[in-house]
Write a protein that holds these residues in place. Structure first.
Motif, PDB file in Angstrom:
ATOM      1  N   GLY A   1       0.946  -1.277  -0.063  1.00  0.00           N
ATOM      2  CA  GLY A   1       0.005   0.113   0.007  1.00  0.00           C
ATOM      3  C   GLY A   1       0.826   1.307   0.112  1.00  0.00           C
ATOM      4  N   ALA A   2       0.124   2.409   0.298  1.00  0.00           N
ATOM      5  CA  ALA A   2       0.676   3.630   0.173  1.00  0.00           C
ATOM      6  C   ALA A   2       1.324   4.065   1.574  1.00  0.00           C
ATOM      7  N   ASP A   3       1.768   5.247   1.701  1.00  0.00           N
ATOM      8  CA  ASP A   3       2.350   5.819   2.947  1.00  0.00           C
ATOM      9  C   ASP A   3       1.417   5.525   4.278  1.00  0.00           C
ATOM     10  N   PRO A   4       1.821   5.063   5.349  1.00  0.00           N
ATOM     11  CA  PRO A   4       0.828   4.774   6.304  1.00  0.00           C
ATOM     12  C   PRO A   4      -0.016   6.182   6.689  1.00  0.00           C
ATOM     13  N   ASP A   5       0.543   7.316   6.905  1.00  0.00           N
ATOM     14  CA  ASP A   5      -0.092   8.492   7.177  1.00  0.00           C
ATOM     15  C   ASP A   5      -1.083   8.919   6.422  1.00  0.00           C
ATOM     16  N   ALA A   6      -0.856   8.688   4.908  1.00  0.00           N
ATOM     17  CA  ALA A   6      -1.795   8.918   3.922  1.00  0.00           C
ATOM     18  C   ALA A   6      -2.975   8.094   4.081  1.00  0.00           C
ATOM     19  N   SER A   7      -2.653   6.623   4.223  1.00  0.00           N
ATOM     20  CA  SER A   7      -3.565   5.606   4.420  1.00  0.00           C
ATOM     21  C   SER A   7      -4.583   6.104   5.587  1.00  0.00           C
ATOM     22  N   LEU A   8      -4.041   6.538   6.560  1.00  0.00           N
ATOM     23  CA  LEU A   8      -4.644   6.779   7.947  1.00  0.00           C
ATOM     24  C   LEU A   8      -5.780   7.868   7.733  1.00  0.00           C
ATOM     25  N   ALA A   9      -5.198   9.061   6.825  1.00  0.00           N
ATOM     26  CA  ALA A   9      -5.859  10.090   6.716  1.00  0.00           C
ATOM     27  C   ALA A   9      -7.244   9.841   5.811  1.00  0.00           C
ATOM     28  N   ARG A  10      -7.053   8.643   4.824  1.00  0.00           N
ATOM     29  CA  ARG A  10      -8.106   8.337   3.800  1.00  0.00           C
ATOM     30  C   ARG A  10      -9.161   7.498   4.561  1.00  0.00           C
ATOM     31  N   THR A  11      -8.673   6.688   5.513  1.00  0.00           N
ATOM     32  CA  THR A  11      -9.453   5.747   6.315  1.00  0.00           C
ATOM     33  C   THR A  11     -10.240   6.482   7.270  1.00  0.00           C
ATOM     34  N   LEU A  12      -9.967   7.661   8.076  1.00  0.00           N
ATOM     35  CA  LEU A  12     -10.674   8.373   8.767  1.00  0.00           C
ATOM     36  C   LEU A  12     -11.792   9.071   7.841  1.00  0.00           C
ATOM     37  N   GLU A  13     -11.406   9.616   6.869  1.00  0.00           N
ATOM     38  CA  GLU A  13     -12.265  10.409   5.951  1.00  0.00           C
ATOM     39  C   GLU A  13     -13.628   9.383   5.352  1.00  0.00           C
ATOM     40  N   HIS A  14     -13.076   8.103   5.135  1.00  0.00           N
ATOM     41  CA  HIS A  14     -14.136   7.247   4.722  1.00  0.00           C
ATOM     42  C   HIS A  14     -15.029   7.042   5.860  1.00  0.00           C
ATOM     43  N   TRP A  15     -14.832   6.803   6.849  1.00  0.00           N
ATOM     44  CA  TRP A  15     -15.659   6.730   8.224  1.00  0.00           C
ATOM     45  C   TRP A  15     -16.391   7.829   8.455  1.00  0.00           C
ATOM     46  N   ARG A  16     -15.836   8.995   8.064  1.00  0.00           N
ATOM     47  CA  ARG A  16     -16.396  10.183   8.570  1.00  0.00           C
ATOM     48  C   ARG A  16     -17.614  10.327   7.577  1.00  0.00           C
ATOM     49  N   ALA A  17     -17.428  10.052   6.396  1.00  0.00           N
ATOM     50  CA  ALA A  17     -18.555  10.124   5.360  1.00  0.00           C
ATOM     51  C   ALA A  17     -19.492   9.279   5.535  1.00  0.00           C
ATOM     52  N   PHE A  18     -19.077   8.178   5.969  1.00  0.00           N
ATOM     53  CA  PHE A  18     -20.312   7.010   6.437  1.00  0.00           C
ATOM     54  C   PHE A  18     -21.011   7.549   7.629  1.00  0.00           C
ATOM     55  N   ALA A  19     -20.365   7.984   8.428  1.00  0.00           N
ATOM     56  CA  ALA A  19     -21.237   8.421   9.647  1.00  0.00           C
ATOM     57  C   ALA A  19     -22.156   9.803   9.328  1.00  0.00           C
ATOM     58  N   ALA A  20     -21.577  10.517   8.503  1.00  0.00           N
ATOM     59  CA  ALA A  20     -22.532  11.626   8.275  1.00  0.00           C
ATOM     60  C   ALA A  20     -23.760  11.379   7.617  1.00  0.00           C
ATOM     61  N   ASN A  21     -24.102  10.323   7.015  1.00  0.00           N
ATOM     62  CA  ASN A  21     -25.304   9.849   6.433  1.00  0.00           C
ATOM     63  C   ASN A  21     -26.395   9.317   7.472  1.00  0.00           C
ATOM     64  N   CYS A  22     -25.933   9.228   8.805  1.00  0.00           N
ATOM     65  CA  CYS A  22     -26.703   8.566   9.964  1.00  0.00           C
ATOM     66  C   CYS A  22     -27.851   9.353  10.100  1.00  0.00           C
ATOM     67  N   ARG A  23     -29.232   8.767  10.089  1.00  0.00           N
ATOM     68  CA  ARG A  23     -30.343   9.382  10.301  1.00  0.00           C
ATOM     69  C   ARG A  23     -30.811   9.713  11.850  1.00  0.00           C
ATOM     70  N   TYR A  24     -30.248   8.733  12.556  1.00  0.00           N
ATOM     71  CA  TYR A  24     -30.465   8.793  14.064  1.00  0.00           C
ATOM     72  C   TYR A  24     -30.127   9.985  14.773  1.00  0.00           C
ATOM     73  N   GLN A  25     -30.701  10.884  15.513  1.00  0.00           N
ATOM     74  CA  GLN A  25     -30.156  12.083  16.172  1.00  0.00           C
ATOM     75  C   GLN A  25     -30.770  12.188  17.549  1.00  0.00           C
ATOM     76  N   GLY A  26     -30.831  10.999  18.170  1.00  0.00           N
ATOM     77  CA  GLY A  26     -31.641  11.017  19.377  1.00  0.00           C
ATOM     78  C   GLY A  26     -30.533  10.798  20.445  1.00  0.00           C
ATOM     79  N   PRO A  27     -30.906  10.597  21.943  1.00  0.00           N
ATOM     80  CA  PRO A  27     -30.047  10.678  22.898  1.00  0.00           C
ATOM     81  C   PRO A  27     -28.854   9.529  22.980  1.00  0.00           C
ATOM     82  N   PHE A  28     -28.944   8.703  22.187  1.00  0.00           N
ATOM     83  CA  PHE A  28     -28.115   7.300  22.313  1.00  0.00           C
ATOM     84  C   PHE A  28     -27.344   7.311  20.973  1.00  0.00           C
ATOM     85  N   ARG A  29     -26.948   8.558  20.451  1.00  0.00           N
ATOM     86  CA  ARG A  29     -26.455   8.500  19.135  1.00  0.00           C
ATOM     87  C   ARG A  29     -25.128   8.033  19.049  1.00  0.00           C
TER      88      ARG A  29
END
Length: 604
Positions: free
Chosen positions: A192-220
């Motif tokens: 693979g690529a540089d570990p730090d670059a891979s880390l940044a891409r991995t964090l961005e992937h999960w941030r994008a996934f989490a942004a679509n969550c419809r639940y906004q209640g007290p147990f988010r």
């Protein structure tokens, strides 16, 4: 020695996953995919069956750990007398094979560190030939498998046959990255690529996934962690969803209930998909629908309860006598004999999920409608038969109430879809089938003396699966029979948690016929919270729900079961069933002040 089940955190790349212990040891990982043989199998034996440890030289457990925000990037921190260090573990999106990236960083002082890599292919049985490939790479090969470790420049590494090891000092401000990649042995390494670059891409992937969550209640926080876990259990190339990433973690230590859950159960997958749709994740529904069509294509009579992640049908069950088992729990099983069972409820789960997908405007083409019509034709002829049921009984088939109810669900949902699918010529038969099933269940599945639905016709046993009756509309939330069943299910309570069914019911130690007891089933307690919320007992529902939240591990993961006596998790982990039930219960509780909104009035 393997830690407790709750000691492990999950990292993954949506094609396979690894479990990381509090001490920095990866004790479980299959390669290249979820249902492949393990290259780290210490979880089911010892370090000699495969493990990769990085941490302070004294092997102490970390002081604290957490996922980095809404991601699957794990940070473990050790605080020692000489300083503090952080280990960051993740699996980036892959090229030709899975990668594990581990970054050790000095936070303060100077800490003596070490790493020990013991690769064992074929689920802990095969010791590979290991050698130094170049100044920064160690290679290991055996048969079809190979792995390559890229270590930091200048690090002294000993590449012995049994173990690749190193000792080093990590001062504040220094970062050392280790990358391990698996590949077929006839191909070269792809690290693979540089570990730090891979880390940044991995964090961005999960941030994008989490942004679509419809639940906004007290147990988010709990809901989001469960949704990330469910996403991690999805095999990205096909859309199949595995029940868990592990095999043979016991439901009762030493009692033989050790099963392989690294496959795609139609029931579990369908429930997971409905949960993801409810939470706002339509893309996953499209992928699962396509996987489903490929996996189950063929004769409806050949429908299996479980398939491999690629849709493969042959999953022969075998035992691994070279593994001593988790805390001595044998046999260790790979494969699953449930492929040959008749489980009628699966037809209802599949039809119901296609209905949910249609309502979410997921495109449903002619092949799916044709397949559903053939499903219903089969179910019309066979719903009256006994089956293995929701809990996959390994014994004589029975007329399980839940299976009959889900056959009713199949008829009900088929009727609702008939106009869209152009299947109106079948509606009279399906309407009659729905009416007949409902009448039979209310007659033969009901215990009037105790005011509850029972596990199976002719049985007096109570089963927690009855808590699922109101969700699909078989009964209204205010139906006295449902209220009576919810009260009767309290008989299954053990120290505030619910078992699936009572051990000793009907003269056997559980419906699977195996000796011994088991832990409480976490999904059942969450179904109880859901049912309590639906029937208006919001305060009690919240208490039950929060009781389950309290037994999640430190990074928010749930296995299959909880042992209230030993205060520990049991069963395969992380368990899709448990996390699906958590999300659904959170939705049921969110915004509820009095009786929850009732399901639509059921048909006849």
């Amino acid at each position: 020695m393997a830690g407790r089940i709750e000691d492990y955190a999950l990292i993954g790349d949506r094609e396979t996953a690894a479990l990381v212990g509090r001490d920095g040891a990866i004790d479980w990982m299959c390669a290249p995919r979820f249902d492949s043989p393990a290259c780290f199998a210490a979880l089911l034996g010892d370090a000699g069956n495969g493990s990769w440890w990085i941490g302070p030289a004294d092997h102490r457990p970390g002081n604290r750990r957490a996922y980095r925000g809404d991601s699957l990037v794990l940070d473990t921190v050790w605080e020692t007398a000489k300083g503090a260090v952080r280990l960051t573990d993740f699996m980036p999106s892959r090229g030709s094979g899975p990668l594990v990236v581990r970054i050790a960083e000095g936070l303060s002082g100077r800490v003596e560190m070490g790493t020990e890599l013991r690769l064992r292919f074929d689920s802990g049985r095969v010791v590979p030939w290991t050698w130094t490939a170049d100044a920064r790479t160690v290679a290991a090969v055996a048969g079809p498998d190979s792995a390559y470790l890229r270590h930091p420049p200048g690090l002294s590494v000993q590449a012995a046959k049994q173990c690749v090891s190193s000792r080093f000092t990590l001062p504040a401000g220094e970062r050392l990255a280790f990358v391990l990649g698996w590949s077929p042995s006839h191909l070269g390494p792809d690290l693979g690529a540089d570990p730090d670059a891979s880390l940044a891409r991995t964090l961005e992937h999960w941030r994008a996934f989490a942004a679509n969550c419809r639940y906004q209640g007290p147990f988010r926080e709990a809901v989001m962690r469960s949704l990330i876990t469910l996403k991690a259990l999805t095999y990205a190339p096909t859309g199949g969803i595995v029940a868990a990433v592990t095999s043979s973690l016991p439901e009762a230590v030493g009692e033989g209930r050790n099963w392989d859950y690294r496959y795609c159960w139609l029931r579990d997958s369908a429930l997971t998909l409905s949960c993801l749709l409810r939470s706002g994740y339509r893309e996953e529904a499209v992928a699962w629908k396509d996987w489903l069509l490929r996996a189950i294509a063929g004769e409806p009579a050949d429908l299996q309860p479980v398939y491999g992640v690629g849709g493969q049908r042959r999953l022969p069950e075998s035992t691994a006598d070279w593994l001593s088992g988790y805390e001595g729990s044998v046999p260790v099983r790979f494969g699953n004999a449930a492929v040959g069972q008749l489980q009628l409820d699966v037809y209802g789960e599949v039809v119901n999920t296609v209905y949910s997908a249609m309502r979410a405007e997921v495109p449903i083409g002619r092949p799916v409608w044709s397949l559903l019509a053939s499903f219903m034709e089969y179910l019309e002829k066979h719903w009256t038969e006994p089956d293995a049921g929701f809990w996959e009984v390994r014994g004589p088939r029975r007329h399980f109430v839940h299976s009959k109810v889900m056959s009713w669900v199949a008829a009900d949902r088929a009727l609702r879809m008939a106009r869209v699918a152009g299947l109106r010529g079948h509606t009279d038969r399906w309407r009659a089938m729905r009416r007949e099933i409902r009448a039979e269940v209310c007659r033969l599945g009901w215990d009037d003396e105790r005011s509850t639905f029972v596990q199976a016709y002719g049985s007096r046993a109570v089963d927690a699966s009855a808590l699922l009756l109101p969700r699909p509309g078989f009964l209204r939330a205010d139906d006295p029979r449902l209220l009576g069943t919810v009260e009767a299910v309290r008989l299954l309570e053990r120290d505030g948690f619910l078992r699936r069914y009572a051990p000793g019911a009907d003269g056997v130690r559980g419906v699977d016929g195996l000796p011994g007891d088991e832990g409480t089933f976490l999904a059942c307690s969450l179904w109880f919270a859901d049912a309590l919320a639906l029937t208006g007992r919001h305060h009690e529902a919240r208490e039950v729900f929060e009781r389950v939240l309290d037994v999640r591990n430190d990074v928010g993961l749930l296995s299959e079961e909880w042992d209230p006596a030993e205060h520990r998790q049991l069963g395969n982990t992380p368990q899709a069933f448990s996390h699906v039930a958590l999300v659904n219960a959170a939705f049921a509780l969110h915004g509820t002040r009095g009786p929850a909104r009732r399901p639509a009035r059921p048909g006849g």
